[in-house]
Design an enzyme around this catalytic site. Structure first.
Site, PDB file in Angstrom:
ATOM      1  N   TYR A  54      35.025 -38.504  42.734  1.00 51.70           N
ATOM      2  CA  TYR A  54      34.598 -39.725  42.050  1.00 51.70           C
ATOM      3  C   TYR A  54      34.369 -39.360  40.583  1.00 51.70           C
ATOM      4  O   TYR A  54      33.279 -39.480  40.047  1.00 51.70           O
ATOM      5  CB  TYR A  54      33.336 -40.308  42.679  1.00 51.70           C
ATOM      6  CG  TYR A  54      33.535 -40.866  44.071  1.00 51.70           C
ATOM      7  CD1 TYR A  54      34.815 -41.131  44.548  1.00 51.70           C
ATOM      8  CD2 TYR A  54      32.462 -41.133  44.908  1.00 51.70           C
ATOM      9  CE1 TYR A  54      35.011 -41.639  45.819  1.00 51.70           C
ATOM     10  CE2 TYR A  54      32.648 -41.654  46.182  1.00 51.70           C
ATOM     11  CZ  TYR A  54      33.935 -41.899  46.628  1.00 51.70           C
ATOM     12  OH  TYR A  54      34.123 -42.415  47.887  1.00 51.70           O
ATOM     13  N   ARG A  55      35.419 -38.899  39.969  1.00 51.61           N
ATOM     14  CA  ARG A  55      35.348 -38.331  38.627  1.00 51.61           C
ATOM     15  C   ARG A  55      34.597 -39.247  37.670  1.00 51.61           C
ATOM     16  O   ARG A  55      34.867 -40.445  37.598  1.00 51.61           O
ATOM     17  CB  ARG A  55      36.758 -38.130  38.118  1.00 51.61           C
ATOM     18  CG  ARG A  55      36.776 -37.709  36.674  1.00 51.61           C
ATOM     19  CD  ARG A  55      37.345 -36.393  36.403  1.00 51.61           C
ATOM     20  NE  ARG A  55      38.535 -36.054  37.122  1.00 51.61           N
ATOM     21  CZ  ARG A  55      38.753 -34.817  37.583  1.00 51.61           C
ATOM     22  NH1 ARG A  55      37.841 -33.885  37.433  1.00 51.61           N
ATOM     23  NH2 ARG A  55      39.887 -34.534  38.188  1.00 51.61           N
TER      24      ARG A  55
END
Ligand code: FDA
Length: 513
Positions: A455-456
């Site tokens: 979930y950059r």
């Protein structure tokens, strides 16, 4: 040698020189003057925030058919001093697989997506350019009792997804995708093709969860398939605040980790417009997969979570592959082949963030969350809570780079998404989620405030755009994603890519002396 924008031909010549099949490579390269350049670039861009004319564009896109094309792309990018971005499914939340602030080329693995399932051996080789939907489809084609524990969304690419962990509805039973990877093929910074044996256990450890784009181009992965029952059961129960959503969500936090490993029950908290006058409704959805039949599921929910009041009518029995459909939100009756679609129809503008929760959030904290949801009145405010426990708690924190294991009650994905508008609209939504994230700080993991690499989120820190990034700067974001495993990742990087060829805003830096 500087790469001149107007002479991609030189780069092309270099590629031809270094590819085994020189005649084919020119057909696999797209430059801005090529009529298909934009469609090839845009097709897998998932976040509409980055699908704009002003977003930085690559000098060229290479779509390899053979390993030698990847090797050539590495050699030529080095030679011309341009950065390389690797793209598999294009789902990176911050667009790092197809954006860069410095001159760059994209190696897009869209053509490398073969999948070979060996039912007898209960394994499969899957190339990085495949999507998880394609993988599930190919497994189900051959067996009704084998599956694989990876992402919920079928269009996610195997390459980036496995590089960062990869969780889905079977994580409590079988862990993450990377917990079930047993071999891989990778092209390293020198252009060498390596497998598990030749890359060694350190590098093999690092590529299973250390994040994409740091250690090489992973061409393919060998996975261990897992047993699934021929019948599974699903339900989704929606409860509004008036239907005691707060109490139920509070209880879910207390029992989630103790539920049997066969049960996956995520909670989706969201606000939406429910009336003509912009009335907002707050709702919690209990979105569930049980690896077994309805009778056994009802026994579990009655004894562990009676207040949810699950009835037989709420539940549907189906096959495992149908449950993939169900969780992906496809209408029932659609053919299985929709899992082979590589691009989703529902692209949005979005900004997401993540958190890990180790102590239940008190009811007052939940009420504060709802209040803040009311403020995000024009976009979609959502949180997805995934409980851990089960297999996740049995695997040690250092077994793989992904460190969020025992002690985690659940992971939160914070979401804001919207359907149109320019920069002003975007900054309004982004500010909302940032302020929501600050509110949540008191309830979530601390020192470090842990985050999920897949979930950059560039808000938590970045490398320098140019030049070396020192260990201290990179630790700011690195420790959040990897905790103490970050140090080992830096050591591996220093050994396998000391000149930092593979780099981006959150790639693992080598030690610089
Ligand atoms: P993409 O191609 O954008 O790559 C992501 C990163 O990995 C980039 O840094 C890229 O350079 C690098 N990379 C890509 N291929 C590589 C390769 N072959 N070798 C080395 N590096 C490579 N996650 C999850 O765990 N469970 C879920 O259910 C979901 N669901 C979901 C839904 C939607 C709609 C989105 C947009 C995202 C998710 N995710 C998710 C997050 C997803 O796992 C994450 O974005 C992955 O990195 C996506 O992998 P792609 O190959 O699609 O991305």
């Amino acid at each position: 040698l500087a790469f001149a924008m107007n002479t991609p031909e030189n780069f092309l010549q270099c590629l031809s020189l270094h590819s085994e099949n020189a005649t084919s490579i020119s057909k696999l390269v797209y430059t801005p003057i090529n009529s298909s350049y934009s469609s090839v670039l845009d097709i897998t861009i998932q976040n509409l925030r980055f699908l704009t004319p002003s977003a930085p564009k690559p000098l060229l896109i290479v779509t390899p058919l053979h390993v030698s094309h990847i090797q050539a792309a590495i050699i030529c990018s080095r030679q011309y001093g341009v950065q390389m971005r690797i793209r598999s499914g294009g789902h990176d939340y911050e667009g790092l697989s197809y954006l860069s602030k410095v001159p760059f080329v994209i190696v897009d693995l869209v053509n490398l997506r073969s999948i070979a399932v060996d039912v007898e051996d209960e394994t499969a080789w899957v190339q990085s350019g495949a999507t998880v939907g394609e993988l599930y489809y190919r497994i189900a084609e051959k067996s009704k009792t084998l599956g694989f524990p990876a992402g919920v969304c079928p269009t996610v690419g195997v390459g980036g997804h496995f590089s960062g962990g990869g969780y889905g509805t079977m994580l409590r039973k079988y862990g993450l995708a990377i917990d079930n990877v047993i071999d891989a093929q990778l092209v390293d910074a020198q252009g060498r093709l390596l497998d598990r044996e030749s890359m060694g256990e350190d590098l093999f450890w690092a590529i299973r969860g250390g994040g994409g784009g740091s250690f090489g181009v992973v061409v393919s992965w060998k996975v261990k398939l897992v047993p699934v029952p021929s019948t599974v059961t699903v339900f989704t129960l929606r409860r509004t605040l008036e239907q005691h959503a707060t109490k139920l969500v509070h209880q879910w936090q207390l029992i989630g980790n103790e539920l049997p490993n066969d049960l996956f029950m995520r909670v989706i908290l969201q606000s939406y417009n429910s009336g003509p006058n912009g009335t907002r409704t707050m709702q919690a959805s209990f979105n569930t997969l049980y690896l077994g039949g309805v009778n056994a599921l009802l026994e579990v929910t009655r004894s562990s979570f009676p207040d949810l009041n699950v009835t037989r009518q709420d539940c549907t029995e189906m096959s495992w592959i149908e449950s993939i459909f169900y969780f992906a939100g496809f209408p029932s009756g659609e053919p299985l082949e929709v899992l082979l679609n590589r691009s989703s129809n529902t692209k949005l503008f979005f900004k997401h963030k993540s958190d890990y929760v180790k102590e239940p959030i008190p009811k007052s904290g939940l009420e504060g969350m709802w209040e803040r949801f009311f403020e995000e009145d024009e976009g979609m405010a959502q949180m997805i809570w995934n409980h851990y426990g089960g297999k996740m708690a049995e695997i040690s924190e250092s077994a793989l780079p992904f460190p969020h294991r025992a002690g985690v009650l659940y992971k939160i994905q914070h979401i804001t998404a919207w359907t149109d508008g320019g920069n002003e609209v975007a900054s309004k939504h982004v500010s909302w989620i940032r302020s929501f994230f600050s509110y949540m700080a008191r309830y979530v993991s601390k020192s470090p405030r842990e985050a999920y690499i897949n979930y950059r989120d560039l808000d938590i820190g970045t490398n320098n755009v140019k030049g070396d990034t020192d260990y201290k700067r990179a630790s700011a974001w690195g420790k959040k994603y990897f905790k103490n495993n970050f140090d080992r990742l830096v050591r591996v990087k220093t050994t396998v890519d000391p000149s930092n060829f593979f780099q981006h805003e959150q790639s693992i830096p080598p030690f610089s002396f």
